[in-house]
Design an enzyme around this catalytic site. Structure first.
Site, PDB file in Angstrom:
ATOM      1  N   LEU A 207      66.178   8.200  59.830  1.00 40.41           N
ATOM      2  CA  LEU A 207      66.569   8.291  58.409  1.00 40.41           C
ATOM      3  C   LEU A 207      65.800   9.431  57.767  1.00 40.41           C
ATOM      4  CD1 LEU A 207      66.082   4.512  57.473  1.00 40.41           C
ATOM      5  CD2 LEU A 207      68.260   5.625  58.009  1.00 40.41           C
ATOM      6  N   HIS A 208      66.488  10.305  57.037  1.00 39.21           N
ATOM      7  CA  HIS A 208      65.729  11.333  56.326  1.00 39.21           C
ATOM      8  C   HIS A 208      66.423  11.833  55.061  1.00 39.21           C
ATOM      9  CE1 HIS A 208      68.463  13.879  58.643  1.00 39.21           C
ATOM     10  NE2 HIS A 208      68.248  14.823  57.751  1.00 39.21           N
ATOM     11  N   ARG A 209      67.624  11.375  54.785  1.00 45.12           N
ATOM     12  CA  ARG A 209      68.332  11.952  53.633  1.00 45.12           C
ATOM     13  C   ARG A 209      67.773  11.387  52.332  1.00 45.12           C
ATOM     14  NH1 ARG A 209      71.407  15.449  55.395  1.00 45.12           N
ATOM     15  NH2 ARG A 209      72.241  15.159  57.462  1.00 45.12           N
ATOM     16  N   ASP A 285      71.170   8.371  59.447  1.00 47.00           N
ATOM     17  CA  ASP A 285      71.847   9.113  58.379  1.00 47.00           C
ATOM     18  C   ASP A 285      71.900  10.599  58.730  1.00 47.00           C
ATOM     19  OD1 ASP A 285      69.238   9.909  57.980  1.00 47.00           O
ATOM     20  OD2 ASP A 285      69.083   9.194  55.918  1.00 47.00           O
TER      21      ASP A 285
END
Ligand code: UDP
Length: 389
Positions: A207-209, A285
């Site tokens: 996850l990084h957005r 994501d």
């Protein structure tokens, strides 16, 4: 000699630029120049990718402030291009460096070629969407990775003769390195598997957005969903530096408190591909991870409300499940109980996209020779509305 200046600056940029640089280096009529924009700079997000993927030392390295906008990065790139005078500037993906490179070239009147053109999430809240639209508007050659992107570019009025369905350069890299990645010992190092013996089932999360990790309430709920999945199978979560900071802010970064979720730093490419390739399930994501799981036929749940890569859903293994915990957990349980779609690998995701792209660049911008044309097999089927390059 055709001088092609490439701008790359982030982890996914390096994965995409690697096969293009390798192909250009094979062409006697092309002189590649690599500019590292410095957007990602630490070893785990940059240096180890250059080493593992055989990317030569960049010819120029910039050091913008962390999280610099395209506008802040642009002047240094413009000065560099003014001195270097390339025939064409090549940019990949949708990050700030992509747009900064395109803008710098455009103000100097240098043609821009965009690899991964035309992808659209139609989500105006996504910073990458603005980068995609603006980069495509500035580009003379538009290399699309999937037919939906061709349709989007045509709908935006881009000339048909500038659009090429080239396939997916990220999958070129995957194709090249998958066998090597399979020899990685990462699963043993993470305590997932013994050095020998059968591999237990596990899931992977990335996850990084901003939409997933910046709001503590959203991140906390997604985290809760991951914990529920982790009650059934171990969940390995290689944490992006941006996410690391957000987890820390929420008090979730303590590996001892992470009930069943195995936190690790961002992994080098070969380790990560090994982890992805043997996973029962990937929850992400990331754009690139949606594509890689489709190419490897690994079930993928996308923790977003949309994707700019619809082919991974229509043809591949991807499902869009959103950010609601109940939906994430239900979809994960369905996959873990055997409800999986094998899908098929999209056309032209065949490991030869970079070759098509470099050949097309040579044709358009007049390399003295046509270095790879004879080696290219142009697929026979006609693609509606755009040339297959
Ligand atoms: N990746 C990696 N290590 C990790 C997580 C991802 O090497 O710990 C690779 C992954 O295989 C893919 C790329 O990074 O090639 C995707 O980058 P990211 O998710 O940061 O960006 P996006 O694709 O969303 O733009």
């Amino acid at each position: 000699m055709l001088k092609v200046l490439s701008v790359a600056g982030t982890r996914p940029n390096f994965v995409k630029i690697a096969p293009l640089l390798a192909e250009m280096r094979r062409c006697p009529g092309v002189r590649p120049v690599l500019v590292h924009s410095g957007q990602h700079f630490d070893r785990e997000m940059s240096g180890c990718f250059l080493d593992e993927l055989g990317i030569p030392a960049p010819d120029f390295v910039l050091r913008p402030r962390p999280s610099a906008s395209p506008g802040e990065m642009m002047p240094a790139l413009r000065e560099l291009m003014r001195n270097e005078r390339p025939h064409v500037v090549l940019v990949v993906g949708d990050v700030n460096s992509t747009l900064a490179g395109a803008e710098a070239a455009a103000v100097l009147g240098i043609p821009v070629a965009h690899v991964e053109a035309g992808l659209r999430s139609f989500d105006s809240g996504m910073p990458e969407e603005a980068n995609r639209i603006a980069t495509d508007a500035l580009s003379s050659l538009l290399f699309a990775s999937e037919p939906s992107a061709v349709g989007n570019l045509l709908a935006e009025g881009r000339p048909r003769n500038r659009i090429f369905l080239a396939g997916n350069v990220m999958i070129d890299t995957l194709t090249q390195f998958l066998a090597v990645a399979r020899r990685s010992t990462v699963l043993a190092r993470l305590g997932i598997a013994a050095e020998s013996g059968t591999l237990p089932r596990y899931a992977v999360a990335t996850l990084h957005r901003p939409a997933t990790v910046d709001d503590p309430a959203v991140l906390g709920r997604v985290w809760g969903a991951l914990e529920e999945v982790a009650a059934e199978v171990p969940v390995v979560f290689p944490v992006h530096p941006r996410t690391q900071a957000r987890l820390r802010d929420c008090g979730l970064a303590d590996p001892d408190a992470a009930r069943g979720i195995r936190l690790t730093g961002p992994l080098p490419y070969l380790d990560f591909v090994r982890l992805e390739s043997a996973a029962a399930l990937v929850m992400t994501d990331s754009g690139g991870v949606q594509e890689e799981t489709t190419a490897m036929r690994v079930p993928c749940l996308t923790l977003r409300n949309n994707t700019e890569r619809p082919i991974t859903v229509h043809e591949g293994t991807n499902q869009i499940v959103g950010l609601e915990p109940a939906a994430i957990v239900a979809a994960a349980r369905a996959v873990l109980s055997g409800s999986v779609r094998i899908g098929r690998v999209p056309r032209l995701w065949d490991g030869r996209s970079a070759r098509r792209i470099v050949s097309t660049l040579c044709r358009h911008y007049g390399s003295r020779r046509e270095p790879v044309a004879s080696a290219i097999r142009i697929p026979a089927q006609a693609v509606p509305a755009a040339a297959v390059c």
